[in-house]
Design a protein around this motif. Structure first.
Motif, PDB file in Angstrom:
ATOM      1  N   ASN A 145       0.671  -1.821  -0.340  1.00  0.00           N
ATOM      2  CA  ASN A 145       0.111  -0.028   0.440  1.00  0.00           C
ATOM      3  C   ASN A 145       0.998   1.885  -0.115  1.00  0.00           C
ATOM      4  O   ASN A 145       0.599   2.382  -0.282  1.00  0.00           O
ATOM      5  CB  ASN A 145      -1.108   0.203   1.270  1.00  0.00           C
ATOM      6  CG  ASN A 145      -1.306   1.595   1.159  1.00  0.00           C
ATOM      7  OD1 ASN A 145      -2.568   0.642   0.209  1.00  0.00           O
ATOM      8  ND2 ASN A 145      -1.697   1.972   2.352  1.00  0.00           N
TER       9      ASN A 145
ATOM     10  N   LEU B  81     -13.224   0.150  -2.521  1.00  0.00           N
ATOM     11  CA  LEU B  81     -11.701   0.149  -2.024  1.00  0.00           C
ATOM     12  C   LEU B  81     -11.064  -0.864  -2.129  1.00  0.00           C
ATOM     13  O   LEU B  81     -11.277  -1.440  -3.036  1.00  0.00           O
ATOM     14  CB  LEU B  81     -12.692  -0.381  -0.358  1.00  0.00           C
ATOM     15  CG  LEU B  81     -11.180  -0.472   0.632  1.00  0.00           C
ATOM     16  CD1 LEU B  81     -11.652   1.338   0.570  1.00  0.00           C
ATOM     17  CD2 LEU B  81     -12.103  -0.908   1.867  1.00  0.00           C
TER      18      LEU B  81
ATOM     19  N   SER C 268     -12.781   4.493   7.559  1.00  0.00           N
ATOM     20  CA  SER C 268     -12.620   5.173   7.279  1.00  0.00           C
ATOM     21  C   SER C 268     -10.958   6.141   6.907  1.00  0.00           C
ATOM     22  O   SER C 268     -10.521   8.040   6.349  1.00  0.00           O
ATOM     23  CB  SER C 268     -12.787   6.282   8.844  1.00  0.00           C
ATOM     24  OG  SER C 268     -14.499   6.272   8.740  1.00  0.00           O
ATOM     25  N   TRP C 269      -9.956   5.595   7.059  1.00  0.00           N
ATOM     26  CA  TRP C 269      -8.871   5.422   7.486  1.00  0.00           C
ATOM     27  C   TRP C 269      -8.497   4.879   5.842  1.00  0.00           C
ATOM     28  O   TRP C 269      -7.673   6.183   4.971  1.00  0.00           O
ATOM     29  CB  TRP C 269      -8.118   4.516   7.945  1.00  0.00           C
ATOM     30  CG  TRP C 269      -6.840   4.327   8.068  1.00  0.00           C
ATOM     31  CD1 TRP C 269      -5.928   5.890   8.042  1.00  0.00           C
ATOM     32  CD2 TRP C 269      -5.460   3.536   8.291  1.00  0.00           C
ATOM     33  NE1 TRP C 269      -4.401   5.838   7.659  1.00  0.00           N
ATOM     34  CE2 TRP C 269      -4.785   4.426   8.712  1.00  0.00           C
ATOM     35  CE3 TRP C 269      -5.624   2.249   8.593  1.00  0.00           C
ATOM     36  CZ2 TRP C 269      -2.888   3.571   8.745  1.00  0.00           C
ATOM     37  CZ3 TRP C 269      -4.151   1.644   8.532  1.00  0.00           C
ATOM     38  CH2 TRP C 269      -3.317   1.802   8.599  1.00  0.00           C
ATOM     39  N   PHE C 270      -9.206   4.641   4.848  1.00  0.00           N
ATOM     40  CA  PHE C 270      -8.058   4.695   3.543  1.00  0.00           C
ATOM     41  C   PHE C 270      -9.458   5.528   2.699  1.00  0.00           C
ATOM     42  O   PHE C 270     -10.002   5.460   1.910  1.00  0.00           O
ATOM     43  CB  PHE C 270      -9.016   3.280   2.898  1.00  0.00           C
ATOM     44  CG  PHE C 270      -7.881   2.106   4.005  1.00  0.00           C
ATOM     45  CD1 PHE C 270      -6.795   2.777   2.386  1.00  0.00           C
ATOM     46  CD2 PHE C 270      -7.627   2.216   4.583  1.00  0.00           C
ATOM     47  CE1 PHE C 270      -5.468   1.912   3.264  1.00  0.00           C
ATOM     48  CE2 PHE C 270      -6.618   0.765   4.917  1.00  0.00           C
ATOM     49  CZ  PHE C 270      -5.560   0.996   4.447  1.00  0.00           C
ATOM     50  N   GLY C 271     -10.205   6.779   3.436  1.00  0.00           N
ATOM     51  CA  GLY C 271     -10.991   7.515   2.444  1.00  0.00           C
ATOM     52  C   GLY C 271     -12.437   7.475   2.182  1.00  0.00           C
ATOM     53  O   GLY C 271     -13.180   8.122   1.787  1.00  0.00           O
ATOM     54  N   VAL C 272     -12.837   6.023   3.027  1.00  0.00           N
ATOM     55  CA  VAL C 272     -14.427   6.180   3.062  1.00  0.00           C
ATOM     56  C   VAL C 272     -15.366   7.138   4.159  1.00  0.00           C
ATOM     57  O   VAL C 272     -14.513   7.266   5.365  1.00  0.00           O
ATOM     58  CB  VAL C 272     -15.092   4.894   3.019  1.00  0.00           C
ATOM     59  CG1 VAL C 272     -16.273   4.153   2.934  1.00  0.00           C
ATOM     60  CG2 VAL C 272     -13.894   3.677   2.467  1.00  0.00           C
ATOM     61  N   SER C 273     -16.371   8.063   3.472  1.00  0.00           N
ATOM     62  CA  SER C 273     -17.019   8.678   4.095  1.00  0.00           C
ATOM     63  C   SER C 273     -16.968   8.050   5.269  1.00  0.00           C
ATOM     64  O   SER C 273     -17.910   6.502   5.618  1.00  0.00           O
ATOM     65  CB  SER C 273     -18.134   9.247   3.457  1.00  0.00           C
ATOM     66  OG  SER C 273     -19.642   8.056   2.928  1.00  0.00           O
ATOM     67  N   THR C 274     -17.306   8.763   6.494  1.00  0.00           N
ATOM     68  CA  THR C 274     -18.234   7.746   8.022  1.00  0.00           C
ATOM     69  C   THR C 274     -19.729   7.104   7.653  1.00  0.00           C
ATOM     70  O   THR C 274     -19.391   6.154   8.570  1.00  0.00           O
ATOM     71  CB  THR C 274     -18.066   9.251   9.322  1.00  0.00           C
ATOM     72  OG1 THR C 274     -16.811   9.551   9.152  1.00  0.00           O
ATOM     73  CG2 THR C 274     -18.482   8.254  10.174  1.00  0.00           C
TER      74      THR C 274
END
Length: 320
Positions: A137, A235, A273-279
């Motif tokens: 990654n 993702l 969330s850490w990988f940019g997905v909205s909460t």
């Protein structure tokens, strides 16, 4: 802690963590995520997770002092994983120890050594595979998380290979209390565990266990990552593997929840969330993942039970 109190605390812990996750999303968002789930990778992921159970049964067979039938190891594994999925605070491990003693006729010391070996090998392979995913990654950049994971892997490797020394130290500390009945009983179990640990530390056994444990965790992480990407198709697969690794590490911790319910959803929400997905989307996806984490072990348990019934029925028919 009394049984009723234990369950009350575990239920409260799961309820509080679930409330937190539910507060981060709403029903419409959950329906949107559920409606976007791609069925084929979801089903494939659940099938691959069944292979993890088979690898666990094979590992039990390798650890056994006298090689038991694989069907017996499968039955023990089925009840073991079902107990871990339903009981609070990793109490399923105690069920596993009891099954090893009653169903596979292991000594209590040998059963305890088996549990330690399995969990240390699990930490070792999880840390190594998780580190590999992190390096992919970050394109080879060794960050603090990767260093910590590698340190955990090295520590687990050292512990599992030196378990005979660990049990010897415990035995020496108990030797001076041999006049007490409980100490003599415990000493016997420790010495039994040390004998079992010596068998495991042999290079051939060690390599075989390492190989089958690698297969086990490849199945686990690949299967979970398939379920994750079926739930969140945008993702990246490597990110799905990393989040799956985090969820497995969290499951090892004996926090007071029922079968990890609440804790797993919280970890998945944070990981997504850490990988940019909205909460909101992350929380909804975490709730979908909980369904998969319940279905997979209980499906394995059901398949093992059905297979056991079929085997008993066929054996009875042949006897007639």
């Amino acid at each position: 802690m009394k049984r009723g109190t234990l369950w009350s605390v575990a239920l409260l812990g799961s309820a509080l963590l679930l409330t937190l996750v539910f507060s981060l999303t709403d029903l419409s968002q959950f329906r949107a995520v559920l409606g976007a789930v791609t069925l084929k990778p979801m089903l494939l992921g659940l099938v691959v997770l069944q292979l993890e159970g088979l690898c666990t049964a094979l590992r039990l067979s390798l650890l056994a002092p006298i090689r038991p039938p694989l069907s017996d190891c499968m039955l023990v594994t089925g009840w073991w994983v079902a107990s871990l999925a339903l009981l609070p605070a990793r109490l399923g491990e105690l069920v596993g120890l009891d099954l090893l003693h009653r169903k596979l006729s292991w000594t209590p010391g040998g059963a305890f050594n088996s549990l330690l070996v399995q969990r240390l090998f699990d930490i070792l392979l999880l840390a190594l595979l998780g580190s590999a995913a992190l390096l992919l990654n970050t394109r080879g950049h060794l960050d603090s998380v990767s260093i910590l994971a590698l340190a955990g892997a090295v520590t687990a490797l050292g512990l599992v290979y030196n378990l005979p020394v660990f049990f010897s130290l415990i035995a020496k500390s108990l030797a001076s209390y041999r006049a007490q009945r409980f100490a003599r009983l415990l000493l016997g179990h420790v010495l039994s565990a040390r004998r079992a640990a010596k068998d495991v530390s042999r290079s051939v056994s060690f390599a075989s266990l390492g190989f089958i444990t690698t297969l086990k965790w490849c199945c686990n992480l690949f299967g979970l990552a398939l379920v994750v990407t079926a739930t969140l198709p945008a993702l990246p697969f490597v990110a799905a593997v990393i989040v799956s690794t985090l969820s497995n590490f969290a499951a090892i911790v004996p926090i007071q929840t029922v079968g990890g319910i609440g804790l797993g959803e919280t970890v998945f929400t944070g990981g997504f969330s850490w990988f940019g997905v909205s909460t909101e989307t992350a929380a909804a996806a975490a709730l979908v993942m909980r369904g998969a984490l319940i279905i997979a072990p209980l499906t394995f348990w059901l398949l093992v039970i059905i297979n056991s019934w079929i085997w008993k029925w066929s054996s009875a028919s042949r006897a007639e």
